[in-house]
Design an enzyme around this catalytic site. Structure first.
Site, mmCIF file in Angstrom:
data_model
loop_
_atom_site.group_PDB
_atom_site.id
_atom_site.type_symbol
_atom_site.label_atom_id
_atom_site.label_comp_id
_atom_site.label_asym_id
_atom_site.label_seq_id
_atom_site.Cartn_x
_atom_site.Cartn_y
_atom_site.Cartn_z
ATOM 1 N N LYS A 210 -2.853 -2.319 11.961
ATOM 2 C CA LYS A 210 -1.697 -1.537 12.449
ATOM 3 C C LYS A 210 -1.802 -0.083 12.002
ATOM 4 O O LYS A 210 -1.715 0.841 12.817
ATOM 5 C CB LYS A 210 -0.396 -2.155 11.920
ATOM 6 C CG LYS A 210 0.826 -1.283 12.101
ATOM 7 C CD LYS A 210 2.092 -1.948 11.602
ATOM 8 C CE LYS A 210 2.390 -1.755 10.152
ATOM 9 N NZ LYS A 210 2.924 -0.430 9.771
ATOM 10 N N ASN A 211 -1.942 0.111 10.697
ATOM 11 C CA ASN A 211 -1.861 1.481 10.185
ATOM 12 C C ASN A 211 -3.029 2.351 10.644
ATOM 13 O O ASN A 211 -2.855 3.545 10.877
ATOM 14 C CB ASN A 211 -1.754 1.473 8.648
ATOM 15 C CG ASN A 211 -0.390 0.973 8.190
ATOM 16 O OD1 ASN A 211 0.538 0.873 8.988
ATOM 17 N ND2 ASN A 211 -0.268 0.645 6.915
ATOM 18 N N CYS B 33 10.542 1.734 8.130
ATOM 19 C CA CYS B 33 11.064 0.701 7.236
ATOM 20 C C CYS B 33 11.888 1.327 6.115
ATOM 21 O O CYS B 33 11.580 2.406 5.632
ATOM 22 C CB CYS B 33 9.915 -0.091 6.620
ATOM 23 S SG CYS B 33 9.435 -1.518 7.578
ATOM 24 N N ARG C 14 10.880 8.377 0.938
ATOM 25 C CA ARG C 14 9.753 8.755 1.795
ATOM 26 C C ARG C 14 9.839 10.201 2.315
ATOM 27 O O ARG C 14 9.981 10.424 3.522
ATOM 28 C CB ARG C 14 9.600 7.760 2.957
ATOM 29 C CG ARG C 14 9.418 6.342 2.465
ATOM 30 C CD ARG C 14 9.145 5.383 3.575
ATOM 31 N NE ARG C 14 7.729 5.223 3.833
ATOM 32 C CZ ARG C 14 7.234 4.286 4.623
ATOM 33 N NH1 ARG C 14 8.012 3.442 5.216
ATOM 34 N NH2 ARG C 14 5.942 4.198 4.818
ATOM 35 N N ASP D 114 1.890 -2.856 -0.043
ATOM 36 C CA ASP D 114 2.199 -3.685 1.130
ATOM 37 C C ASP D 114 1.966 -5.182 0.894
ATOM 38 O O ASP D 114 2.285 -5.995 1.755
ATOM 39 C CB ASP D 114 1.378 -3.223 2.344
ATOM 40 C CG ASP D 114 1.936 -1.944 2.951
ATOM 41 O OD1 ASP D 114 3.019 -1.504 2.531
ATOM 42 O OD2 ASP D 114 1.281 -1.373 3.847
ATOM 43 N N ARG E 225 7.100 -5.821 14.001
ATOM 44 C CA ARG E 225 6.516 -4.482 13.946
ATOM 45 C C ARG E 225 5.059 -4.535 13.510
ATOM 46 O O ARG E 225 4.272 -3.661 13.876
ATOM 47 C CB ARG E 225 7.276 -3.625 12.929
ATOM 48 C CG ARG E 225 8.687 -3.321 13.314
ATOM 49 C CD ARG E 225 9.324 -2.459 12.274
ATOM 50 N NE ARG E 225 8.588 -1.195 12.208
ATOM 51 C CZ ARG E 225 9.086 -0.072 11.751
ATOM 52 N NH1 ARG E 225 10.308 -0.049 11.303
ATOM 53 N NH2 ARG E 225 8.367 1.015 11.730
HETATM 54 C C1 UD1 Z 1 1.333 4.382 4.455
HETATM 55 C C2 UD1 Z 1 1.394 3.073 5.198
HETATM 56 C C3 UD1 Z 1 2.296 2.080 4.495
HETATM 57 C C4 UD1 Z 1 1.875 1.929 3.047
HETATM 58 C C5 UD1 Z 1 1.766 3.286 2.365
HETATM 59 C C6 UD1 Z 1 1.221 3.217 0.955
HETATM 60 C C7 UD1 Z 1 1.074 3.801 7.484
HETATM 61 C C8 UD1 Z 1 1.659 3.949 8.846
HETATM 62 N N1 UD1 Z 1 1.892 3.323 6.544
HETATM 63 O O1 UD1 Z 1 2.647 4.925 4.471
HETATM 64 O O2 UD1 Z 1 2.195 0.817 5.145
HETATM 65 O O3 UD1 Z 1 2.833 1.154 2.348
HETATM 66 O O4 UD1 Z 1 0.886 4.142 3.118
HETATM 67 O O5 UD1 Z 1 -0.007 2.572 0.941
HETATM 68 O O6 UD1 Z 1 -0.091 4.043 7.283
HETATM 69 N N2 UD1 Z 1 5.259 10.902 -0.599
HETATM 70 C C9 UD1 Z 1 5.810 12.088 -0.999
HETATM 71 N N3 UD1 Z 1 5.684 13.166 -0.175
HETATM 72 C C10 UD1 Z 1 5.036 13.105 1.006
HETATM 73 C C11 UD1 Z 1 4.461 11.879 1.423
HETATM 74 C C12 UD1 Z 1 4.592 10.773 0.584
HETATM 75 O O7 UD1 Z 1 6.402 12.172 -2.071
HETATM 76 O O8 UD1 Z 1 4.950 14.117 1.712
HETATM 77 C C13 UD1 Z 1 5.406 9.710 -1.452
HETATM 78 C C14 UD1 Z 1 6.205 8.589 -0.765
HETATM 79 O O9 UD1 Z 1 7.580 8.788 -0.911
HETATM 80 C C15 UD1 Z 1 5.718 7.380 -1.500
HETATM 81 C C16 UD1 Z 1 4.254 7.717 -1.793
HETATM 82 O O10 UD1 Z 1 4.140 9.127 -1.658
HETATM 83 O O11 UD1 Z 1 6.399 7.249 -2.710
HETATM 84 C C17 UD1 Z 1 3.267 7.035 -0.860
HETATM 85 O O12 UD1 Z 1 3.514 7.399 0.455
HETATM 86 P P1 UD1 Z 1 2.356 7.537 1.537
HETATM 87 O O13 UD1 Z 1 1.049 7.207 0.911
HETATM 88 O O14 UD1 Z 1 2.513 8.848 2.198
HETATM 89 O O15 UD1 Z 1 2.753 6.383 2.518
HETATM 90 P P2 UD1 Z 1 2.885 6.452 4.094
HETATM 91 O O16 UD1 Z 1 1.776 7.269 4.648
HETATM 92 O O17 UD1 Z 1 4.277 6.771 4.470
#
Ligand code: UD1
Length: 418
Positions: A22-23, A117, A122, A307, A399
């Site tokens: 998915k991701n 989710c 986030r 996850d 999803r």
């Molecule tokens: C992706 C995955 C999700 C997985 C996650 C962590 C997708 C579509 N989703 O989510 O399934 O659980 O990686 O492996 O690929 N953060 C910040 N600032 C930012 C961005 C992130 O502080 O600009 C923080 C987030 O709040 C969180 C952490 O970084 O605490 C990890 O987030 P991130 O690695 O960005 O996850 P996603 O890309 O949203």
């Protein structure tokens, strides 16, 4: 068809084939809009997050449609039609991955602030920091992120304060069409990052170092596209079947997967006394003796994936002794504990830590999926509980899992929808 019913108590046995990730698919769909020519993606799971992303990219001018069951063709937009609309973006946080590609290819982007989710705050500060570092101007207007570039984006050195998956992807995609060289330091190293890098390079980009802390991108003038590309298998779907096999005391061989991608989980399941045997693109999980409690800390890859934490919580809730889970990625990812407690689990949550005292058995009852992986965890719980478990809010599960009930039924589970 809003509920899933599971009758527990049967060990899962047999073979199951994993779908595309998915991701990875979500990121590739966003990257595809930067190409000049048609892209064909193979091994794409036909799940609701992907269907929403297809709608999102079509709304901005692409033309994506299914060529066959797991194959998608994408004709990239020649010009942008409009911003990605709120009613779609609010359903799917990964829509934020369009920001970098839209800015790089068309010099402008409007995206409603994303949903997804409900697993924590986030923020997107790291995405913004990276894109601003490449020369984009960003502003927040009426709940939308509006971005523009006066000229072409410019390569730069970007240091990420945290190895965010999404931020790494957004910056990596944008940098492909920037002028000059970009360095992303403290980059995320997830397999989906490597798949995206391989895809971008196949389209004509110059990305090196994906899968390490430092990614180097030399900008090119255009990405030709015109390729067919198979998406990697879904390591979280594979992991969910691994945990379900171990939790039910079963013996399952998982096919069409990459065992190296689930190594942190394999290590933990072995520590819990399950058998895990890796083949080329298969992995067998079986149980011969009683499972033991374990401690887990979620970390960025190659650490233990956030996850998979909820599914393991369900398994550990019936493993005698005390297990401790520490969630370091998303602050709000223990909501499933309350649902498991309704089934008889003994779990104490304090901040980012959950302490699980294994009970003898869980009892089926009515529970609610609070996010995608919580939903998967409740299915695992239902498979080991006595009696019947009724799970509502199953749109969360839809999803991210392709044909989950069918696959579980093929392993002997009694599971249906109503
Ligand atoms: C992706 C995955 C999700 C997985 C996650 C962590 C997708 C579509 N989703 O989510 O399934 O659980 O990686 O492996 O690929 N953060 C910040 N600032 C930012 C961005 C992130 O502080 O600009 C923080 C987030 O709040 C969180 C952490 O970084 O605490 C990890 O987030 P991130 O690695 O960005 O996850 P996603 O890309 O949203």
């Amino acid at each position: 068809m809003g509920k899933i019913l599971v009758k527990g108590g049967l060990p899962l046995r047999g073979r199951v084939k994993i779908s595309g990730a998915k991701n990875a698919s979500l990121a590739l769909l966003c990257a595809a809009i930067m190409a000049k020519n048609k892209i064909v993606l193979e091994n794409v799971p036909n799940i609701s997050d992907i269907r929403v992303m297809i709608e999102v990219i079509n709304s901005i001018g692409a033309s994506a449609s299914w060529e066959s069951q797991e194959t998608l063709q994408i004709v990239p937009p020649q010009k942008l039609h409009a911003g990605a609309p709120f009613h779609l973006v609010k359903k799917l946080r990964a829509s934020n991955l369009l920001l970098g590609p839209m800015l790089a290819r068309f010099g402008q982007a409007t995206i409603a602030l994303p949903g997804g989710c409900n697993i924590g705050v986030r923020p997107m500060d790291l995405h913004f920091k990276g894109l601003i570092g490449l020369g984009a101007s960003l502003s927040l207007e009426h709940g939308c992120v509006c971005g523009s570039t006066d000229n072409r984006l410019q390569g730069a050195s970007i240091y990420l304060d945290f190895p965010s998956v999404g931020a790494t992807e957004n910056i990596m995609m944008a940098a492909c069409l920037a002028k000059g060289q970009t360095l992303i330091e403290n980059a995320a190293k997830e397999p989906e990052i490597v798949d995206l890098s391989n895809f971008l390079n196949a389209m004509g980009a110059k990305v090196r170092g994906a899968g390490t802390d430092v990614i180097k991108i030399s900008g090119v003038d255009s990405l030709e596209g015109g390729i067919r590309f198979p998406v990697i298998p879904d390591r979280i779907e594979a992991g969910t079947f691994m945990v379900a096999a171990a939790a039910t005391g079963g013996d399952v061989t998982i096919e069409n997967m990459i065992p190296a991608h689930v190594q942190p989980l394999s290590a933990k399941l072995r520590e819990a006394n399950a058998g895990v045997i890796e083949g080329g693109d298969t992995l067998r999980v079986f149980v011969e003796g009683p499972l033991k409690p374990i401690d887990i800390k979620t970390m960025p890859y190659p650490g233990f994936p956030t996850d998979m934490q909820s599914q393991l919580m369900a398994m550990l809730s019936v493993v005698p002794g005390t297990s401790v889970l520490v969630e370091n990625i998303f602050e709000n990812r223990f909501m499933v504990a309350d649902e498991l407690k309704r089934m008889g689990a003994r779990i104490k949550v304090e901040g980012r830590m959950a302490v699980i005292e294994g009970v003898e058995a869980l009892e089926g009852t009515h529970v609610k999926a609070t996010d995608l992986r919580a939903g998967a965890a409740l299915i695992v719980a239902g498979l080991i509980a006595s009696g019947e478990t009724e799970i509502c809010n199953v749109t969360y599960i839809d999803r991210g899992y392709h044909n989950l009930e069918e696959k579980l039924r093929s392993l002997g589970a009694i599971i249906s929808r109503k």
